[in-house]
Scaffold this active site. Structure first.
Site, PDB file in Angstrom:
ATOM      1  N   GLU A 290      -0.903  -5.048  11.364  1.00  0.00           N
ATOM      2  CA  GLU A 290      -0.132  -4.650  10.182  1.00  0.00           C
ATOM      3  C   GLU A 290       1.335  -5.014  10.346  1.00  0.00           C
ATOM      4  O   GLU A 290       2.007  -5.410   9.395  1.00  0.00           O
ATOM      5  CB  GLU A 290      -0.278  -3.140   9.976  1.00  0.00           C
ATOM      6  CG  GLU A 290       0.173  -2.668   8.625  1.00  0.00           C
ATOM      7  CD  GLU A 290      -0.171  -1.195   8.420  1.00  0.00           C
ATOM      8  OE1 GLU A 290      -0.979  -0.896   7.555  1.00  0.00           O
ATOM      9  OE2 GLU A 290       0.387  -0.357   9.149  1.00  0.00           O
TER      10      GLU A 290
ATOM     11  N   HIS B 171       0.845  -1.195   0.000  1.00  0.00           N
ATOM     12  CA  HIS B 171       0.000   0.000   0.000  1.00  0.00           C
ATOM     13  C   HIS B 171       0.877   1.240   0.000  1.00  0.00           C
ATOM     14  O   HIS B 171       2.086   1.176   0.177  1.00  0.00           O
ATOM     15  CB  HIS B 171      -0.986   0.004   1.178  1.00  0.00           C
ATOM     16  CG  HIS B 171      -0.390   0.171   2.538  1.00  0.00           C
ATOM     17  ND1 HIS B 171      -1.142   0.433   3.657  1.00  0.00           N
ATOM     18  CD2 HIS B 171       0.908   0.118   2.974  1.00  0.00           C
ATOM     19  CE1 HIS B 171      -0.354   0.530   4.707  1.00  0.00           C
ATOM     20  NE2 HIS B 171       0.881   0.339   4.326  1.00  0.00           N
TER      21      HIS B 171
ATOM     22  N   CYS C  47       5.746   6.331   4.714  1.00  0.00           N
ATOM     23  CA  CYS C  47       4.616   5.566   4.148  1.00  0.00           C
ATOM     24  C   CYS C  47       4.039   6.237   2.911  1.00  0.00           C
ATOM     25  O   CYS C  47       3.231   5.636   2.205  1.00  0.00           O
ATOM     26  CB  CYS C  47       3.520   5.383   5.196  1.00  0.00           C
ATOM     27  SG  CYS C  47       4.095   4.515   6.648  1.00  0.00           S
TER      28      CYS C  47
ATOM     29  N   ASP D 159      -5.097 -10.558  -1.217  1.00  0.00           N
ATOM     30  CA  ASP D 159      -3.757 -11.149  -1.114  1.00  0.00           C
ATOM     31  C   ASP D 159      -2.928 -10.860  -2.376  1.00  0.00           C
ATOM     32  O   ASP D 159      -3.402 -10.982  -3.494  1.00  0.00           O
ATOM     33  CB  ASP D 159      -3.903 -12.671  -0.918  1.00  0.00           C
ATOM     34  CG  ASP D 159      -2.606 -13.308  -0.464  1.00  0.00           C
ATOM     35  OD1 ASP D 159      -1.787 -12.618   0.178  1.00  0.00           O
ATOM     36  OD2 ASP D 159      -2.416 -14.496  -0.769  1.00  0.00           O
ATOM     37  N   HIS D 160      -1.655 -10.450  -2.154  1.00  0.00           N
ATOM     38  CA  HIS D 160      -0.730 -10.152  -3.251  1.00  0.00           C
ATOM     39  C   HIS D 160      -1.275  -9.083  -4.179  1.00  0.00           C
ATOM     40  O   HIS D 160      -1.257  -9.214  -5.404  1.00  0.00           O
ATOM     41  CB  HIS D 160      -0.352 -11.430  -4.009  1.00  0.00           C
ATOM     42  CG  HIS D 160       0.561 -12.315  -3.207  1.00  0.00           C
ATOM     43  ND1 HIS D 160       0.135 -12.954  -2.068  1.00  0.00           N
ATOM     44  CD2 HIS D 160       1.868 -12.630  -3.352  1.00  0.00           C
ATOM     45  CE1 HIS D 160       1.139 -13.635  -1.546  1.00  0.00           C
ATOM     46  NE2 HIS D 160       2.207 -13.451  -2.306  1.00  0.00           N
TER      47      HIS D 160
ATOM     48  N   HIS E 230       3.198  -5.277   3.575  1.00  0.00           N
ATOM     49  CA  HIS E 230       3.077  -5.887   4.899  1.00  0.00           C
ATOM     50  C   HIS E 230       2.543  -7.303   4.765  1.00  0.00           C
ATOM     51  O   HIS E 230       1.808  -7.606   3.823  1.00  0.00           O
ATOM     52  CB  HIS E 230       2.078  -5.118   5.780  1.00  0.00           C
ATOM     53  CG  HIS E 230       2.480  -3.713   6.070  1.00  0.00           C
ATOM     54  ND1 HIS E 230       3.437  -3.398   6.999  1.00  0.00           N
ATOM     55  CD2 HIS E 230       2.052  -2.535   5.562  1.00  0.00           C
ATOM     56  CE1 HIS E 230       3.577  -2.091   7.059  1.00  0.00           C
ATOM     57  NE2 HIS E 230       2.752  -1.533   6.191  1.00  0.00           N
TER      58      HIS E 230
ATOM     59  N   HIS F  62       4.952   0.219  -0.262  1.00  0.00           N
ATOM     60  CA  HIS F  62       5.693  -0.785   0.509  1.00  0.00           C
ATOM     61  C   HIS F  62       4.682  -1.834   0.957  1.00  0.00           C
ATOM     62  O   HIS F  62       3.475  -1.638   0.793  1.00  0.00           O
ATOM     63  CB  HIS F  62       6.367  -0.132   1.730  1.00  0.00           C
ATOM     64  CG  HIS F  62       5.379   0.412   2.702  1.00  0.00           C
ATOM     65  ND1 HIS F  62       4.788   1.648   2.542  1.00  0.00           N
ATOM     66  CD2 HIS F  62       4.823  -0.123   3.822  1.00  0.00           C
ATOM     67  CE1 HIS F  62       3.926   1.849   3.527  1.00  0.00           C
ATOM     68  NE2 HIS F  62       3.926   0.779   4.317  1.00  0.00           N
TER      69      HIS F  62
HETATM   70 ZN   LIG Z   1       2.454   0.349   5.629  1.00  0.00          ZN
END
Ligand SMILES: [Zn+2]
Ligand SMILES: [Zn+2]
Length: 281
Positions: free
Chosen positions: A260, A148, A167, A213-214, A175, A173
Site C-alpha cells: 500500500e 479509499h 484514514c 484502477d482510478h 495510494h 485518500h
Molecule cells: Zn490508506
C-alpha cells in the site's frame, strides 16, 4: 543455529520462445512477440539462498567460495549467451524464467546447500524454485492507483476515527498500490512454462487492475460497500477474484502481496484464504 544467506549475481542473455516442431503461426500464437527472430534479451538478476549452521568463523558458507561457484557453474556460461543454445537443457525445455531457475538449481545443488533460487527477468517478473521436481513459482508485479476510506459503515465518525485515525477522514485518500501475484505450477517439459504469461497478465488486468484502477474503492467496488478496504481486505478480495481464473489457466494462485505504501504491505496465502473464505467470498 540455522541461518539462510543470500548471494546475488547477475547475467545478461538473450533467448527466443520458438519450438521447431510448431509452424510459424503456431509459435506466434503461443509465444507472441517472444517468438520473434532472432530473439531478445534481459538483464537477469539471480538470488541464491543457502541454509546451514553457523560455523566457528561465523558463517554458513564462505561467500567468496560461493561467488566462485556461481561464476564457474552459472554466470560465466550464461552471461552474454544465447540461452536456447548455451545449455542442452534449454534445447529440451525452453529457457523461461522458471525453467532457467530450475536448471540453475540443478547446476548448483551438487556444490551448495541451496534452499531457493530466485531469478528476476526484470523487476516486475521473477521465478522461485525450491528444488521440488518441476514445481516452480512465478510472480508478476503490477500496480493500480485507488482511493479509499477506512471506516466501518455502522460506526460513528468518532468511533471510526478512534479505530482508523486519519484514514477515517470523510473524503478518503489515495495510494499507488503495488500488487504481486505469485502462482505455483508445474513446468511444462517442452515450453518451460508453468502458465501462459500473457494470459496470466491479461487475467490480472481483467479481474483486478481494470476494475480497481482510478476508483474510490468504497463506492466503486461493490464488495467494499460493507467491507472496510484495508490492505488486508483488499488483498483477500483480490485473491478470491483471481483464484479461479488462475486455476483455469492450469496453475494455482499461491500468494497475493499488496504494497500500500513503502511502510505498509500485506501478504495473503491462498491456503489460508481458503480457511477464511466463509468470511471473504
Ligand atoms: Zn490508506
Ligand atoms: Zn524474454
Amino acid at each position: 543455529m540455522q541461518c539462510i544467506v543470500v548471494r546475488r549475481a547477475q547475467f545478461a542473455a538473450s533467448h527466443r520462445y520458438w519450438l521447431p516442431e510448431l509452424s510459424a503461426a503456431e509459435n506466434i500464437g503461443q509465444f507472441g512477440a517472444g517468438s520473434q527472430f532472432p530473439g531478445h534479451g534481459h538483464n537477469y538478476v539471480l538470488f541464491i539462498s543457502l541454509a546451514g549452521e553457523i560455523d566457528e568463523y561465523g558463517m554458513v558458507v564462505n561467500l567468496s567460495d560461493v561467488k566462485q561457484v556461481i561464476k564457474g557453474e552459472v554466470t560465466n556460461e550464461l552471461d552474454f549467451s544465447y540461452l536456447n543454445d548455451v545449455w542442452t537443457e534449454f534445447q529440451q525445455t525452453l529457457p523461461t524464467t522458471e525453467n532457467i531457475a530450475r536448471v540453475i538449481w540443478q547446476r548448483l545443488t551438487p556444490h551448495l546447500p541451496l534452499v531457493r533460487v530466485q531469478l528476476f527477468e526484470h523487476p516486475e517478473l521473477w521465478a522461485d524454485y525450491m528444488g521440488n521436481g518441476m514445481t516452480a513459482y512465478l510472480t508478476v508485479s503490477t500496480h493500480f492507483s485507488a482511493a479509499h476510506r477506512l471506516a466501518h459503515p455502522n460506526l460513528s465518525l468518532e468511533k471510526n476515527t478512534e479505530i482508523y485515525g486519519k484514514c477515517a477522514r470523510v473524503n478518503g485518500h489515495g495510494h499507488n498500490y503495488h500488487l504481486e501475484v505469485t502462482v505455483q505450477g508445474e513446468i511444462n517439459p517442452r515450453t518451460g512454462m508453468i502458465v501462459d504469461l500473457l494470459t496470466l497478465q491479461q487475467a490480472i488486468a481483467d479481474y483486478v487492475i481494470e476494475p480497481f484502477d482510478h476508483t474510490f474503492l468504497n463506492k466503486d467496488i461493490a464488495y467494499f460497500a460493507e467491507v472496510v478496504p484495508t490492505a488486508e481486505n483488499i488483498a483477500f478480495h483480490i485473491s478470491n477474484l483471481l483464484r479461479s481464473p488462475i486455476q483455469q489457466l492450469g496453475a494455482k494462485l499461491y500468494k497475493i502481496k499488496l504494497i500500500e505504501s513503502p511502510n505498509n504491505s500485506c501478504e495473503v496465502y491462498t491456503d489460508e484464504a481458503e480457511l477464511n473464505s466463509v468470511n471473504y467470498v
